[in-house]
Design a protein around this motif. Structure first.
Motif, PDB file in Angstrom:
ATOM      1  N   PRO A  71       0.802  -1.229   0.000  1.00 35.19           N
ATOM      2  CA  PRO A  71       0.000   0.000   0.000  1.00 35.19           C
ATOM      3  C   PRO A  71       0.835   1.279   0.000  1.00 35.19           C
ATOM      4  O   PRO A  71       0.313   2.330  -0.352  1.00 35.19           O
ATOM      5  N   VAL A  72       2.092   1.200   0.414  1.00 28.89           N
ATOM      6  CA  VAL A  72       2.873   2.433   0.521  1.00 28.89           C
ATOM      7  C   VAL A  72       4.077   2.444  -0.408  1.00 28.89           C
ATOM      8  O   VAL A  72       4.907   3.347  -0.324  1.00 28.89           O
ATOM      9  N   GLY A  73       4.190   1.447  -1.271  1.00 28.95           N
ATOM     10  CA  GLY A  73       5.329   1.420  -2.178  1.00 28.95           C
ATOM     11  C   GLY A  73       6.647   1.124  -1.489  1.00 28.95           C
ATOM     12  O   GLY A  73       7.710   1.474  -2.003  1.00 28.95           O
ATOM     13  N   ALA A  74       6.578   0.480  -0.317  1.00 27.77           N
ATOM     14  CA  ALA A  74       7.826   0.143   0.371  1.00 27.77           C
ATOM     15  C   ALA A  74       8.524  -1.008  -0.338  1.00 27.77           C
ATOM     16  O   ALA A  74       9.740  -1.076  -0.391  1.00 27.77           O
ATOM     17  N   ARG A  90       9.861   2.916   5.234  1.00 24.12           N
ATOM     18  CA  ARG A  90       8.529   3.264   4.778  1.00 24.12           C
ATOM     19  C   ARG A  90       7.501   2.179   5.112  1.00 24.12           C
ATOM     20  O   ARG A  90       6.323   2.464   5.274  1.00 24.12           O
ATOM     21  N   CYS A  91       7.959   0.959   5.194  1.00 31.13           N
ATOM     22  CA  CYS A  91       7.053  -0.182   5.391  1.00 31.13           C
ATOM     23  C   CYS A  91       6.199   0.009   6.640  1.00 31.13           C
ATOM     24  O   CYS A  91       6.699   0.357   7.695  1.00 31.13           O
ATOM     25  N   ILE A  92       4.883  -0.211   6.493  1.00 32.41           N
ATOM     26  CA  ILE A  92       4.005  -0.075   7.651  1.00 32.41           C
ATOM     27  C   ILE A  92       3.746  -1.414   8.334  1.00 32.41           C
ATOM     28  O   ILE A  92       3.049  -1.487   9.332  1.00 32.41           O
TER      29      ILE A  92
ATOM     30  N   ARG B 119       3.215   4.535  11.403  1.00 30.73           N
ATOM     31  CA  ARG B 119       3.519   4.911  10.021  1.00 30.73           C
ATOM     32  C   ARG B 119       2.298   4.860   9.123  1.00 30.73           C
ATOM     33  O   ARG B 119       2.425   4.911   7.900  1.00 30.73           O
ATOM     34  N   LEU B 120       1.123   4.699   9.706  1.00 28.22           N
ATOM     35  CA  LEU B 120      -0.068   4.531   8.877  1.00 28.22           C
ATOM     36  C   LEU B 120      -0.235   5.684   7.893  1.00 28.22           C
ATOM     37  O   LEU B 120      -0.736   5.514   6.789  1.00 28.22           O
ATOM     38  N   PHE B 121       0.244   6.860   8.295  1.00 31.88           N
ATOM     39  CA  PHE B 121       0.051   8.018   7.420  1.00 31.88           C
ATOM     40  C   PHE B 121       0.840   7.898   6.128  1.00 31.88           C
ATOM     41  O   PHE B 121       0.557   8.601   5.170  1.00 31.88           O
ATOM     42  N   ASN B 122       1.796   6.979   6.108  1.00 33.82           N
ATOM     43  CA  ASN B 122       2.484   6.720   4.845  1.00 33.82           C
ATOM     44  C   ASN B 122       1.494   6.390   3.736  1.00 33.82           C
ATOM     45  O   ASN B 122       1.748   6.640   2.567  1.00 33.82           O
ATOM     46  N   SER B 129      -1.514   3.222  -6.146  1.00 27.71           N
ATOM     47  CA  SER B 129      -2.819   2.966  -6.752  1.00 27.71           C
ATOM     48  C   SER B 129      -3.009   1.502  -7.108  1.00 27.71           C
ATOM     49  O   SER B 129      -4.101   1.072  -7.412  1.00 27.71           O
ATOM     50  N   THR B 130      -1.939   0.707  -7.056  1.00 29.38           N
ATOM     51  CA  THR B 130      -2.076  -0.690  -7.447  1.00 29.38           C
ATOM     52  C   THR B 130      -2.493  -1.586  -6.289  1.00 29.38           C
ATOM     53  O   THR B 130      -2.795  -2.750  -6.490  1.00 29.38           O
TER      54      THR B 130
END
Ligand code: SF4
Ligand code: SF4
Lengths: 252, 425
Positions: A71-74, A90-92, B119-122, B129-130
């Motif tokens: 979802p975050v492109g990590a 970046r990984c959540i 980090r949820l706001f990431n 979008s994928t």
């Protein structure tokens, strides 16, 4: 453009698992996490039973299913060399990439890494395995448990793993820190049977290209369309009846 | 209608001991939840029963479950409103509130689940979008906002009306009534807004459950999930999760606040019949899904089907099918067994059965890899149970507080119903 692949010669593998050890040392992974894993299996019915070994790094697929779900492109596929990497900052930690990978190569840091290392690096007491603390068991010579190369950013992104981060996903990076110096992954260098070959498939003179032209080969779960970049020589893929011979517990 | 108004005002002004005891009970569970969550954040997700082969567990199940509950509100107040079925008017407000509270609690369970909640706001900075997760977040946020508006607008006339009558809440009611005085023009405008919102929430609710099913159904690496029927399957599953819970909540509050005259037995009969139809639809989907997946099993799916029907998970699957589906169908079919008490019991059964069904949907497929690794096991730990019961308590608590702040029956809409027009109006 160079296009690196693994070519794994199954006929030579004796299942010594040196590659797993080398990976552990190079990448400082914690308990229960095997970026490089060697599946020990038995296949077939008595009396035609065969014991086989299957080294399994991340396939760094051409069409990685783990990437689009993040979802975050990590989890991303690096443009220039095609490595599939994780941005640890970046990984959540949703673990979606673990489910999306058909090869089961994704791992998750369930615990604080310091508590999940084989030795308790921080405490001075005797640990629960009774092996004592690091200082005792190494007679005061502290092994370099920190690989400084892991603690750097590569192309501006923290992808090498550092001392690992609780609550994030990770997987084999094909030793991105060694690739930056143009070295092969650690497992390739250590294999005593020369099972693992790493090289450029677009170069017709490279070892991997020659092996692939000379010998029959297959890739795992090819019909899923991931186009994995790991080729296996000689044998057929493990049948669906193959049974795993390990018992692996969740790290406590 | 003076009577309804008087009844509605009572719980807004005074609070009984029983209510306080229930709230304290909820608070204890919630405190346990926060303790467990704190513990989990400190020591990492290793304190859960999750591990390598099964990375998703009952937090995700709770998420799906609470999102499913949220459909109840839209079914009763949105879909029935569009179909001009006004028998449900007395519980529309309860229904819509259930929707909002359920979505909030569902979101909380996502926070429990992810390894780095901070980090949820990431998701907002780097959303991809994928990713089906991102689609899901978007539709749920839209749905939450639309539902909030959908609770608010039908409440406006009641706010205007009660502002003068409940001195404790005069300020907030006056603020929320937003200058509404009940003129014809305002009424017409309001009806238009509500009708438009009904269309919006009905459309989004279908998307919410479909996209949620895609989070699972699109995973080619998970033969236990990869299935085209997942969308309609999830929608109908949500309907029979949400409606029973709505029935239970309506029953509790009509008793607690003495509203039997408006929330009638007959209404429960109607909801029970609706529930029966929905269960039958679900059974149809269930059959379609099960047969497709388990009749001629592929090599990948075979061990999963076996685990579900005859192996490790059979002790959950069979009771769900027999007690959870067949018993309710029989009980709700016959007039003699369809008593008020039995309707409540059946709703309770469905509550548990549908939670367990989500477990059977999510977990078994995860315990098997496509490559010959060791099979996984998953046994939820106390932390996960504490967070589960805590979030259910939180659901109850937020709802209970809502009933103390706002009238739980939409007075003006009940007045518009034919059966209540004459008499004491
Ligand atoms: S093997 Fe799995 S984790 Fe590695 S690139 Fe392919 S899909 Fe991603
Ligand atoms: S666990 Fe991290 S890398 Fe994997 S999908 Fe989730 S955010 Fe992306």
């Amino acid at each position: 453009m160079v296009h690196h692949v693994f070519v794994i010669d199954l006929a030579r593998c004796v299942g010594c698992r040196s590659c797993m050890e080398a990976c552990k040392i190079e990448n400082n992974t914690t308990e229960g996490i095997f970026w490089m894993d060697v599946l020990k299996m038995e296949d077939g019915e008595f009396p035609n039973v065969q014991r086989t070994f299957l080294p399994r790094p991340c396939m760094h697929c051409e069409r990685p299913t783990c990437v689009p779900v993040c979802p975050v492109g990590a989890r991303f596929k690096r443009e220039d060399d095609g490595l599939v990497l994780t941005d640890f900052e970046r990984c959540i930690g949703c673990r979606y990439c673990l489910l999306a990978c058909p090869y089961g190569v994704g791992y998750f840091n369930w615990k604080k890494p310091v508590e999940n290392q084989y030795y308790d690096w921080e405490s001075d007491g005797v640990n629960e395995l009774g092996t004592g603390n690091v200082k005792e068991s190494t007679r005061g010579v502290l092994p370099p448990h920190k690989n400084p190369d892991l603690h750097r950013n590569y192309q501006g992104v923290n992808v090498a793993g550092g001392s690992h981060f609780m609550g994030t996903a990770e997987k084999c990076t094909w030793c991105v820190q060694r690739r930056a110096k143009d070295q092969s992954p650690a497992c390739v260098n250590i294999c005593p049977m020369f099972v693992l070959n790493f090289g450029d498939i677009d170069d017709p003179n490279s070892k991997v290209s020659q092996l692939l032209t000379e010998r029959p080969h297959f890739r795992l779960l090819e019909d899923l369309g991931n186009e994995p970049n790991v080729y296996y020589l000689n044998k057929t893929p493990p049948s669906t009846e193959a049974r795993n011979l390990d018992t692996r517990r969740k790290p406590e | 209608m003076k009577e309804l108004e008087a009844r509605i005002i009572v719980p807004l002004e005074q609070t009984g001991t029983r209510f306080k005891l229930v709230v304290i009970g909820f608070m204890v569970l919630i405190a346990a939840m926060f303790y467990a969550w704190f513990y989990q954040i400190t020591y990492g997700l290793s304190v859960t029963g999750l591990s390598q082969p099964v990375p998703w567990g009952i937090y995700i199940i709770n998420f799906v479950f609470f999102i499913s509950i949220s459909i109840a509100g839209t079914l009763i107040s949105g879909i029935l409103r569009l179909l001009k079925q006004d028998w449900a008017n007395p519980i529309t407000r309860i229904a819509e509130t259930v929707t909002i509270v359920a979505v909030i609690v569902a979101f909380l369970n996502i926070l429990f689940d992810i390894g780095r909640p901070q980090r949820l706001f990431n998701m907002f900075f780097y959303g991809q979008s994928t990713s089906p997760f991102v689609w899901d977040t978007i539709v749920i946020v839209v749905y939450l906002l639309a539902s909030a508006a959908y609770v608010y607008f039908p409440m406006v006339p009641d706010m205007a009306r009660l502002a003068g009558k409940v001195p404790k809440r005069r300020f907030i009611y006056r603020l929320l009534s937003n200058g509404y005085t009940g003129t014809e023009a305002q009424k017409k405008e309001l009806h238009k807004i509500i009708f438009t919102l009904a269309i919006i929430v009905t459309a989004t609710v279908l998307m919410v459950h479909t996209v949620l099913s895609w989070v699972f159904g699109l995973m080619i690496a998970q033969p236990g999930w990869h299935d085209a029927i997942m969308g309609p399957y999830f929608i109908s599953g949500a309907l029979i999760t949400g409606l029973p819970i709505l029935i239970i909540i309506a029953a509790i509050y009509r008793k607690a606040y003495n509203l039997e005259k408006w929330i009638t037995d007959e209404m429960f009969q109607k909801m029970a019949k609706l529930l029966l139809v929905l269960i039958l639809i679900y059974m149809y989907m269930f059959l379609a899904e099960t047969l497709t997946a388990d009749y001629t099993v592929t090599a990948d799916r075979e061990p999963i089907s076996h685990a579900i029907w005859f192996g490790q998970f059979a002790w959950i699957t069979w009771p769900i099918v027999i007690i959870g589906f067949f018993v309710p169908i029989i009980v709700l079919t016959f007039k003699r067994t369809r008593t008020y008490r039995n309707i409540l019991i059946v709703s309770g059964i469905l509550f548990i059965a549908m939670w367990a069904k989500r477990f059977i949907i999510v977990v078994p497929g995860l315990t098997r890899y496509l490559l010959p690794y060791q099979d996984g096991i998953y046994i939820p730990s106390w932390v996960e149970w504490a967070l589960t019961f805590g979030s259910m308590a939180l659901f109850g608590l937020i709802f209970a507080i809502f009933t103390k702040l706002f009238p739980i029956i939409s007075i003006w809409e009940v007045e518009e119903m034919d059966e209540f027009k004459e008499g004491d109006g």
